[in-house]
Design an enzyme around this catalytic site. Structure first.
Site, short mmCIF file in Angstrom:
data_model
loop_
_atom_site.label_atom_id
_atom_site.label_comp_id
_atom_site.label_asym_id
_atom_site.label_seq_id
_atom_site.Cartn_x
_atom_site.Cartn_y
_atom_site.Cartn_z
N GLY A 8 -3.14 76.70 4.73
CA GLY A 8 -4.59 76.66 4.47
C GLY A 8 -5.28 75.70 5.42
N GLY A 12 -11.55 73.95 4.48
CA GLY A 12 -11.59 73.07 3.30
C GLY A 12 -10.63 71.89 3.36
N ASP A 32 -2.30 79.74 8.42
CA ASP A 32 -3.46 80.34 7.74
C ASP A 32 -3.58 81.79 8.16
OD1 ASP A 32 -6.08 80.71 6.45
OD2 ASP A 32 -6.20 78.52 6.46
N LEU A 42 0.05 84.96 3.37
CA LEU A 42 0.98 84.47 2.36
C LEU A 42 0.92 85.27 1.05
CD1 LEU A 42 0.52 80.62 2.93
CD2 LEU A 42 2.37 82.07 3.77
N TYR A 155 -6.18 82.55 -11.99
CA TYR A 155 -6.21 81.31 -11.19
C TYR A 155 -5.47 80.19 -11.93
CZ TYR A 155 -8.01 77.55 -8.28
OH TYR A 155 -8.09 76.47 -7.44
N LYS A 159 -1.83 78.24 -11.06
CA LYS A 159 -1.77 76.80 -10.83
C LYS A 159 -0.90 76.08 -11.88
CE LYS A 159 -4.47 76.63 -7.14
NZ LYS A 159 -3.94 76.20 -5.83
P1 NAI Z 1 -10.68 77.03 1.24
O1 NAI Z 1 -11.04 78.41 0.87
O2 NAI Z 1 -11.68 76.21 1.96
O3 NAI Z 1 -9.31 77.01 2.04
C1 NAI Z 1 -8.22 77.77 1.62
C2 NAI Z 1 -7.49 78.31 2.84
O4 NAI Z 1 -6.40 79.10 2.36
C3 NAI Z 1 -8.37 79.21 3.73
O5 NAI Z 1 -8.35 78.77 5.07
C4 NAI Z 1 -7.77 80.57 3.56
O6 NAI Z 1 -7.85 81.38 4.72
C5 NAI Z 1 -6.30 80.22 3.22
N1 NAI Z 1 -5.69 81.37 2.57
C6 NAI Z 1 -6.19 82.09 1.54
N2 NAI Z 1 -5.41 83.16 1.32
C7 NAI Z 1 -4.41 83.12 2.24
C8 NAI Z 1 -3.32 83.98 2.54
N3 NAI Z 1 -3.12 85.13 1.88
N4 NAI Z 1 -2.47 83.61 3.53
C9 NAI Z 1 -2.68 82.48 4.25
N5 NAI Z 1 -3.71 81.64 4.02
C10 NAI Z 1 -4.57 81.97 3.03
O7 NAI Z 1 -10.25 76.33 -0.14
P2 NAI Z 1 -10.10 74.81 -0.60
O8 NAI Z 1 -11.15 74.58 -1.59
O9 NAI Z 1 -9.93 73.90 0.54
O10 NAI Z 1 -8.74 74.93 -1.42
C11 NAI Z 1 -7.52 74.32 -1.06
C12 NAI Z 1 -6.61 74.36 -2.27
O11 NAI Z 1 -7.19 73.56 -3.31
C13 NAI Z 1 -6.43 75.75 -2.84
O12 NAI Z 1 -5.09 75.91 -3.25
C14 NAI Z 1 -7.35 75.76 -4.06
O13 NAI Z 1 -6.91 76.65 -5.04
C15 NAI Z 1 -7.25 74.31 -4.51
N6 NAI Z 1 -8.37 73.84 -5.30
C16 NAI Z 1 -9.67 73.88 -4.82
C17 NAI Z 1 -10.69 73.39 -5.59
C18 NAI Z 1 -12.10 73.35 -5.08
O14 NAI Z 1 -13.00 73.07 -5.89
N7 NAI Z 1 -12.38 73.60 -3.83
C19 NAI Z 1 -10.46 72.86 -6.93
C20 NAI Z 1 -9.08 72.84 -7.33
C21 NAI Z 1 -8.09 73.32 -6.54
#
Ligand code: NAI
Length: 289
Positions: A8, A12, A32, A42, A155, A159
Site C-alpha cells: 500500500g 495514504g 501496490d 493482492l 471490513y 480486520k
Molecule cells: P489508501 O487507500 O490511501 O491506501 C491503501 C493502498 O492500498 C492504496 O495505495 C491501494 O492502491 C492499495 N491497495 C488496495 N487494494 C490493493 C490490491 N488489491 N493490491 C495491492 N494494493 C492494493 O488507504 P489508507 O487509509 O492509507 O489505509 C491504509 C491501511 O489502514 C488499510 O489497511 C486500511 O484498511 C487501514 N485503515 C485506514 C483507516 C483510515 O481511516 N484511513 C482507518 C483504519 C484502518
C-alpha cells in the site's frame, strides 16, 4: 541501514511510512497496484504469489521489516475482493517473507488493523472463523448475506481476523522465537484517500456521525510516526500487541470492556499453555543475570 517491505506504498499511510523510511536512509520495496517497486494485485492468489516472488528477487538477503498497509475500505458487493486484500494480502505475503525476516535476527512487522474491529455491530463470527481457516470464499458468502450491512461487516471481519492471526502467530517459535516482532496498529479515521472515499460515499453521513473525542481526524504522518516506533528497537519487547490510535473513539464507546478480567473458563487453557511454554522456548532466559 535496513531493507523494508511496505504494501500500500502508493497512497495514504503506506506512502507516509515509505517516505519516512526512505528519508531515514533505508531501502524500501513498495508494493501496490500501481506506482510501486512491485506492482501486484493482492486480491488474487496469483497476484500475491507474484508479489512475494518479486519482493524476494529484489531483496538480496535479510528483510529488516515489513509494513502491511495495503487495504480496501468497505465497498458494497465487493466482499470477496475486500477479505482477500485485507486478510490474505497480509497473511500469505508474511508467510512467504518469514524466512527472510528471520534472517535479520530482530525484524519488525507492523500490520494495519482498524478500530472498526471493536465498534462494528453484527459481524458474523463464521466469517472471521472462515478467514482464519484460510477460506475467503466461504467468508465472503457468509458476509454477502448481511444485505446492507455486508460492506461494513466485511471490513470489520477482515480486520478482526487479521488482528487475531497476528496475535496467534506472532508468539510462535518461528516468529517471536526467530526474533521477529509482529504487532498491529489499529487506526481510527485518518484523512487518506480511503477515508475521503468513505466520506463521499452514500454512507458518508454514518462515517461522519462516529464520535471522535479528539475532535479531528488523524493524519497519515501521525500514524507513520507510530509505525516508525513499532519498527524501532523500542519494539524489541513488543509482540502480538494491538495499538489503537483513534482519537478516543474506542475508549468512548467501550470504556470498560478491556482490560478484561480473566474468566474462570479460560483457566484450563491458560494452565496448559503455561505448561507447554518451556518446551516451546517461550520462557525468559535469565541465565546470564
Ligand atoms: P489508501 O487507500 O490511501 O491506501 C491503501 C493502498 O492500498 C492504496 O495505495 C491501494 O492502491 C492499495 N491497495 C488496495 N487494494 C490493493 C490490491 N488489491 N493490491 C495491492 N494494493 C492494493 O488507504 P489508507 O487509509 O492509507 O489505509 C491504509 C491501511 O489502514 C488499510 O489497511 C486500511 O484498511 C487501514 N485503515 C485506514 C483507516 C483510515 O481511516 N484511513 C482507518 C483504519 C484502518
Amino acid at each position: 541501514m535496513g531493507v523494508y517491505v511496505v504494501t500500500g506504498s502508493a497512497s495514504g499511510m503506506g506512502a507516509a511510512v515509505a517516505l519516512r523510511l526512505r528519508k531515514d536512509g533505508h531501502e524500501v520495496v513498495g508494493v501496490d497496484l500501481a506506482d510501486a517497486d512491485v506492482t501486484a494485485d493482492l486480491s488474487t492468489r496469483a497476484g500475491r504469489i507474484a508479489a512475494s516472488r518479486e519482493i524476494l528477487a529484489k531483496v538480496d538477503g535479510p528483510i529488516d521489516g515489513a509494513v502491511l498497509a495495503a487495504g480496501m475500505g468497505p465497498r458494497r458487493g465487493r466482499e470477496r475482493m475486500l477479505v482477500e486484500v485485507n486478510y490474505l494480502g497480509v497473511t500469505e505475503l508474511l508467510e512467504a517473507l518469514r524466512p527472510r525476516l528471520a534472517q535479520a535476527g530482530n525484524a519488525k512487522v507492523v500490520v494495519f488493523g482498524s478500530n472498526s474491529t471493536t465498534s462494528t455491530p453484527l459481524v458474523p463470527r463464521g466469517a472471521v472463523r472462515s478467514l482464519l481457516a484460510g477460506d475467503a470464499a466461504k467468508a465472503a458468502r457468509i458476509l454477502s448475506r448481511r444485505g446492507p450491512l455486508a460492506a461494513p461487516a466485511s471490513y470489520a471481519a477482515s480486520k478482526i481476523a487479521v488482528a487475531r492471526w497476528v496475535r496467534r502467530t506472532s508468539v510462535a517459535a518461528e516468529w517471536a522465537g526467530a526474533g521477529i516482532r509482529m504487532n498491529v496498529i489499529a487506526p481510527g479515521p485518518v484523512m487518506t484517500p480511503l477515508l475521503a472515499g468513505q466520506l463521499a460515499s452514500p454512507t458518508g453521513s454514518q462515517v461522519r456521525s462516529f464520535p471522535v473525542p479528539a475532535r479531528e481526524y488523524g493524519t497519515p504522518e501521525q500514524l507513520a510516526q507510530w509505525v516508525m516506533t513499532m519498527l524501532s528497537p523500542a519494539a524489541d519487547f513488543m509482540v502480538g500487541s494491538v495499538i489503537t490510535v483513534d482519537g478516543g473513539t474506542e475508549a468512548l464507546l467501550r470504556p470498560d470492556d478491556w482490560p478484561a478480567r480473566l474468566p474462570g473458563r479460560l483457566l484450563p487453557r491458560m494452565a496448559w499453555t503455561m505448561y507447554q511454554a518451556p518446551k516451546r522456548g517461550q520462557v525468559a532466559d535469565y541465565s546470564d543475570v
